[in-house]
Design a protein around this motif. Structure first.
Motif, PDB file in Angstrom:
ATOM      1  N   VAL A 181       0.732  -1.278   0.520  1.00 17.07           N
ATOM      2  CA  VAL A 181      -0.582  -0.034   0.032  1.00 17.07           C
ATOM      3  C   VAL A 181       0.933   1.703  -0.145  1.00 17.07           C
ATOM      4  O   VAL A 181       0.558   2.343  -0.864  1.00 17.07           O
ATOM      5  CB  VAL A 181      -0.817  -0.409   1.535  1.00 17.07           C
ATOM      6  N   LYS A 182       2.028   1.259   0.658  1.00 17.81           N
ATOM      7  CA  LYS A 182       2.760   2.430   0.915  1.00 17.81           C
ATOM      8  C   LYS A 182       3.254   2.435  -0.442  1.00 17.81           C
ATOM      9  O   LYS A 182       3.612   3.482  -1.024  1.00 17.81           O
ATOM     10  CB  LYS A 182       3.815   2.178   2.231  1.00 17.81           C
ATOM     11  N   LYS A 183       3.738   1.720  -1.094  1.00 16.22           N
ATOM     12  CA  LYS A 183       4.494   1.664  -2.309  1.00 16.22           C
ATOM     13  C   LYS A 183       2.977   2.198  -3.076  1.00 16.22           C
ATOM     14  O   LYS A 183       4.035   3.169  -4.307  1.00 16.22           O
ATOM     15  CB  LYS A 183       4.794   0.731  -3.290  1.00 16.22           C
TER      16      LYS A 183
ATOM     17  N   GLN B 107       8.635  12.034  -1.430  1.00 17.73           N
ATOM     18  CA  GLN B 107       9.142  12.324  -0.948  1.00 17.73           C
ATOM     19  C   GLN B 107       9.409  11.091   0.624  1.00 17.73           C
ATOM     20  O   GLN B 107      10.486  10.678   1.132  1.00 17.73           O
ATOM     21  CB  GLN B 107      10.863  13.701  -0.157  1.00 17.73           C
ATOM     22  N   ASN B 108       8.818  11.315   1.196  1.00 16.85           N
ATOM     23  CA  ASN B 108       8.374  11.069   2.876  1.00 16.85           C
ATOM     24  C   ASN B 108       8.128   9.549   2.454  1.00 16.85           C
ATOM     25  O   ASN B 108       9.260   8.843   3.854  1.00 16.85           O
ATOM     26  CB  ASN B 108       7.873  11.248   3.712  1.00 16.85           C
ATOM     27  N   LEU B 109       7.505   9.094   2.058  1.00 11.14           N
ATOM     28  CA  LEU B 109       6.921   7.244   1.575  1.00 11.14           C
ATOM     29  C   LEU B 109       8.418   7.434   1.260  1.00 11.14           C
ATOM     30  O   LEU B 109       8.705   5.937   1.373  1.00 11.14           O
ATOM     31  CB  LEU B 109       5.846   7.623  -0.343  1.00 11.14           C
ATOM     32  N   GLN B 110       9.024   7.612  -0.056  1.00  7.90           N
ATOM     33  CA  GLN B 110      10.420   7.026  -0.427  1.00  7.90           C
ATOM     34  C   GLN B 110      10.960   6.671   0.453  1.00  7.90           C
ATOM     35  O   GLN B 110      12.027   5.459   0.772  1.00  7.90           O
ATOM     36  CB  GLN B 110      10.740   7.829  -1.896  1.00  7.90           C
ATOM     37  N   ARG B 111      11.337   7.635   1.902  1.00  6.82           N
ATOM     38  CA  ARG B 111      12.479   7.630   2.790  1.00  6.82           C
ATOM     39  C   ARG B 111      11.836   6.224   3.377  1.00  6.82           C
ATOM     40  O   ARG B 111      13.193   5.337   4.320  1.00  6.82           O
ATOM     41  CB  ARG B 111      12.561   8.378   3.289  1.00  6.82           C
ATOM     42  N   GLN B 112      10.455   6.161   3.863  1.00  5.72           N
ATOM     43  CA  GLN B 112       9.964   5.338   4.470  1.00  5.72           C
ATOM     44  C   GLN B 112      10.140   4.169   3.958  1.00  5.72           C
ATOM     45  O   GLN B 112      10.314   3.070   4.674  1.00  5.72           O
ATOM     46  CB  GLN B 112       8.511   5.500   5.034  1.00  5.72           C
ATOM     47  N   LEU B 113      10.216   3.711   3.433  1.00  4.57           N
ATOM     48  CA  LEU B 113      10.161   2.617   2.134  1.00  4.57           C
ATOM     49  C   LEU B 113      12.059   2.072   2.733  1.00  4.57           C
ATOM     50  O   LEU B 113      11.588   0.849   2.704  1.00  4.57           O
ATOM     51  CB  LEU B 113       9.914   2.698   1.070  1.00  4.57           C
ATOM     52  N   VAL B 114      12.654   2.976   2.650  1.00  2.00           N
ATOM     53  CA  VAL B 114      14.309   2.744   2.562  1.00  2.00           C
ATOM     54  C   VAL B 114      14.355   2.317   3.864  1.00  2.00           C
ATOM     55  O   VAL B 114      15.088   1.285   4.016  1.00  2.00           O
ATOM     56  CB  VAL B 114      14.714   3.346   2.171  1.00  2.00           C
ATOM     57  N   LEU B 115      13.902   3.281   4.688  1.00  2.00           N
ATOM     58  CA  LEU B 115      14.035   2.952   5.816  1.00  2.00           C
ATOM     59  C   LEU B 115      12.869   1.196   6.624  1.00  2.00           C
ATOM     60  O   LEU B 115      14.072   0.659   7.431  1.00  2.00           O
ATOM     61  CB  LEU B 115      13.884   3.500   7.066  1.00  2.00           C
ATOM     62  N   GLU B 116      12.257   1.271   6.283  1.00  2.00           N
ATOM     63  CA  GLU B 116      11.327  -0.048   6.366  1.00  2.00           C
ATOM     64  C   GLU B 116      12.012  -1.550   6.130  1.00  2.00           C
ATOM     65  O   GLU B 116      12.242  -2.458   6.616  1.00  2.00           O
ATOM     66  CB  GLU B 116      10.097  -0.210   6.114  1.00  2.00           C
ATOM     67  N   GLU B 117      13.143  -0.837   4.535  1.00  2.00           N
ATOM     68  CA  GLU B 117      13.572  -2.539   4.391  1.00  2.00           C
ATOM     69  C   GLU B 117      15.073  -2.146   5.229  1.00  2.00           C
ATOM     70  O   GLU B 117      15.960  -3.390   5.566  1.00  2.00           O
ATOM     71  CB  GLU B 117      14.811  -1.907   2.580  1.00  2.00           C
TER      72      GLU B 117
END
Length: 663
Positions: A201-203, A215-225
């Motif tokens: 969903v976030k993607k 940009q916020n969501l992209q950073r969240q995805l990186v951090l989650e990985e």
């Protein structure tokens, strides 16, 4: 589940076909006695082999060479170049259904003495059905007794000791027990599935968003990985560190064994010295007895010397005291017919006859004079022999005592020798070096783990900050409201499910503490309970007890009390797993009385039959005495008793000592 019969053919120590029946109904206790190495644990191995196909136990080290086929049968098979067929059959019931499960394998020995196992097979029959598919059999068995629950119907001394030792092994064992008990695999799978959906969903949001929110969501995805990767690496590091802790504990145990061995060797050396001294004392007495050999003929002739002395005394009895007048002088008086007073007398007169009588007495006195030296010599010799006979009697008594002392000391030496530890591999220096290397590696892994934890904490904090910022940006974003709603619901579901699992886990841990404490109250003596008020499972899954002041008290209790605590905890796990106050599992206990006092023995024997459906005791003769046997009989719980007897190397025979009423 109720076990009925176990039949083994060429399994471990059991050569040929041998069987055991398990007591049930009111008489729920089956006692299997045998010294260490006779095959007590082998019977439990056979049960697990039949039920699950397991060829190793949890307590077997990775390097342990576990041989399933009987060694004698293997030697015979090697001679005729034929494989050995190992067969184990177990009959059990669940409810009103009776099951018969047979597993077998073929074993052969190669040219280089390599053991080859092949043709594993299984057959399960019940309700006129017969299943030969391993997967289908395993599925049926698991529905009756979950494979994970097999850990909770077997108690052995090592495991009970390990549960109360503050170490990573203990925490791992307790944690595994709780997780198996919770049986929340599906919830964990659901939690992972929701995490995957949340990421998807976030993607989608990231693809449909723009600007700062994107940009916020992209950073969240990186951090989650990064967080997921860090968690995986941390788990791997933790597992590696736990293995290092196990290795460290194992090496420490080896060093302790060396210390115990050193002490045992000291005792053995001391006892050998005492034995040597006893042998020297015995030899000294023997040498003194040998010196007495020269007197033995005379001592044997002592009775004859007494007879000679008696004869001489008889011969000399009635002898007139010598007058001091010689025979020649008296003859001169007769020739002169003149008395000693110069008075003349006639031949044949009374004076003449008196002198003749005196001459005759003087002659007899002269004849007996030669016997006096013989009498004196005989009397003196008899006196000497009396002393020698008394000395010989004392020597023989001393010899009897020192020989008895030597024999007793030989028994003591043999007992001490039997208790000596076998020589462990390597030297103390090598073990210390290995242990130091393990600690060095552990330190580096711990440093990396702490670094990972710091990085993980920073990433999680940043992620939380981004999520807070994202909530503010959502209102300003032109993203489709339905997608935002989906994300909110998924995140809410993840939080709810995580909370449910944590609440369930905490609730089960508290219940586990309560049941364990209840068991402990039944098993401990009154004096011990004054210092132990609560069983506690700490956040790191280590086992602890608290005193009346709420202070941790495990370090202060005795080894026997620790063993009772372990029994209480594992029994609680099994009770909760069964979902009943009475454990619907066969409970095996291998040498459970090792460090228990007599009062704890009796408490255990009184309590356990009330919380399980079957109790199989694997004990040594020293552990299970007539007192415990009488106690179980008086309570009506003792069913069958068996003795494991070694017939020859690698061969144990099961002999029936007692057959219960309910067969």
């Amino acid at each position: 589940m109720i076990l009925h019969n176990l039949t083994m053919h060429h399994f471990r120590q059991f050569y040929g076909e041998q069987s055991i029946s398990f007591a049930a109904d009111e008489e729920i206790v089956t006692v299997i006695r045998g010294e260490n190495g006779r095959g007590k644990t082998g019977i439990y191995r056979a049960v697990l082999f039949a039920l699950y196909g397991d060829e190793r136990l949890d307590q077997d080290g990775n390097d342990s060479n576990i041989v399933i086929p009987n060694i004698k049968a293997l030697d015979e098979a090697k001679t005729v170049k034929q494989p050995v067929k190992v067969i184990v059959t177990i009959e059990f019931s669940q409810g009103h259904t009776v099951y018969k499960l047979t597993r077998s394998l073929l074993a052969s020995v190669g040219e280089t003495d390599t053991l080859y196992i092949s043709d594993r097979s299984v057959t399960l029959t019940f309700d006129d059905k017969q299943i030969t598919s391993k997967d289908e059999v395993d599925q049926v068995v698991t529905t009756i007794l979950d494979n994970r629950m097999k850990h909770y119907f077997f108690f052995d001394g090592e495991r009970m000791e390990r549960l109360t030792r503050a170490s990573s092994i203990q925490r791992k064992d307790v944690a595994a027990g709780i997780k198996n008990l919770l049986n929340i695999d599906q919830l964990r799978d659901a939690e992972k599935a929701i995490a995957i959906v949340a990421s998807d969903v976030k993607k989608q949001l990231e693809r449909h968003s723009t600007g700062r929110f994107q940009q916020n969501l992209q950073r969240q995805l990186v951090l989650e990985e990064e967080i997921e990767k860090a968690k995986t690496e941390s788990e791997q590091l933790t597992e590696t560190i736990e293995k290092m802790d196990e290795q460290f504990d194992s090496l420490t145990d080896q060093l302790n064994q060396y210390e115990e061995q050193r002490k045992a060797e000291e005792v053995f050396t001391q006892q050998l010295a005492i034995l040597d001294q006893s042998k020297q004392q015995e030899q000294q007495v023997i040498e003194e007895l040998i010196k007495m050999n020269q007197h033995l003929p005379l001592i044997l002739a002592k009775d004859q010397l007494y007879r000679v002395q008696t004869s001489i005394n008889t011969l000399l009895s009635g002898t007139t005291e010598q007058s001091g007048v010689g025979v020649d002088w008296l003859n001169h008086l007769l020739e002169d017919l003149t008395c000693i007073c110069d008075r003349a007398f006639d031949k044949g007169s009374e004076s003449y006859q008196a002198i003749e009588s005196l001459i005759e007495a003087a002659k007899k006195s002269e004849e007996k004079k030669q016997y006096y030296p013989l009498l004196a010599t005989t009397t003196r010799l008899i006196g000497q022999l009396e002393g020698k006979a008394e000395e010989l009697e004392q020597l023989l008594e001393r010899q009897k005592q020192v020989t008895k002392k030597r024999l007793n000391q030989e028994t003591t030496v043999q007992d001490v020798a039997n208790k000596r530890y076998e020589q462990a591999a390597g030297t103390i220096a090598e073990i210390i070096s290995k242990r130091d290397k393990v600690m060095e590696d552990r330190s580096s892994h711990m440093a990396f783990l702490r670094k990972q934890e710091v990085h993980l904490k920073e990433a999680e904090d940043e992620l939380q900050t981004l999520k807070t910022e994202a909530n503010i940006l959502k209102a300003k974003s032109d993203i489709h409201k339905q997608l935002l709603r989906k994300q909110e619901e998924v995140e809410k579901a993840a939080i709810t499910l995580k909370g449910m699992i944590q609440t369930f886990e905490q609730s089960m841990m508290r219940e586990l503490e309560d049941v364990a404490m209840q068991n402990l109250q039944y098993l401990l003596d009154e004096g011990s309970l004054t210092n132990i008020r609560k069983v506690k499972i700490k956040p790191d899954y280590s086992l602890e007890v608290e005193n009346g002041f709420g202070q941790e008290f495990l370090a202060n209790i005795s080894q026997g009390q620790r063993q009772i605590l372990s029994l209480s905890f594992i029994t609680a796990l099994a009770q909760l797993a069964g979902g009943e106050s009475t454990l619907e599992l066969p409970l095996f206990m291998d040498t459970p009385f090792g460090r228990l006092s007599s009062e704890h023995h009796n408490n255990l024997i009184s309590y356990i039959p009330n919380v399980c459906s079957q109790w199989i005791l694997l004990v040594t003769d020293r552990e299970f005495t007539d007192e415990q046997k009488d106690m179980l009989e008086d309570m009506g719980h003792l069913g069958h008793m068996y003795q494991l007897v070694t017939k020859e190397k690698g061969v144990t025979e099961i002999t029936t000592v007692r057959k219960g009423i309910h067969v």
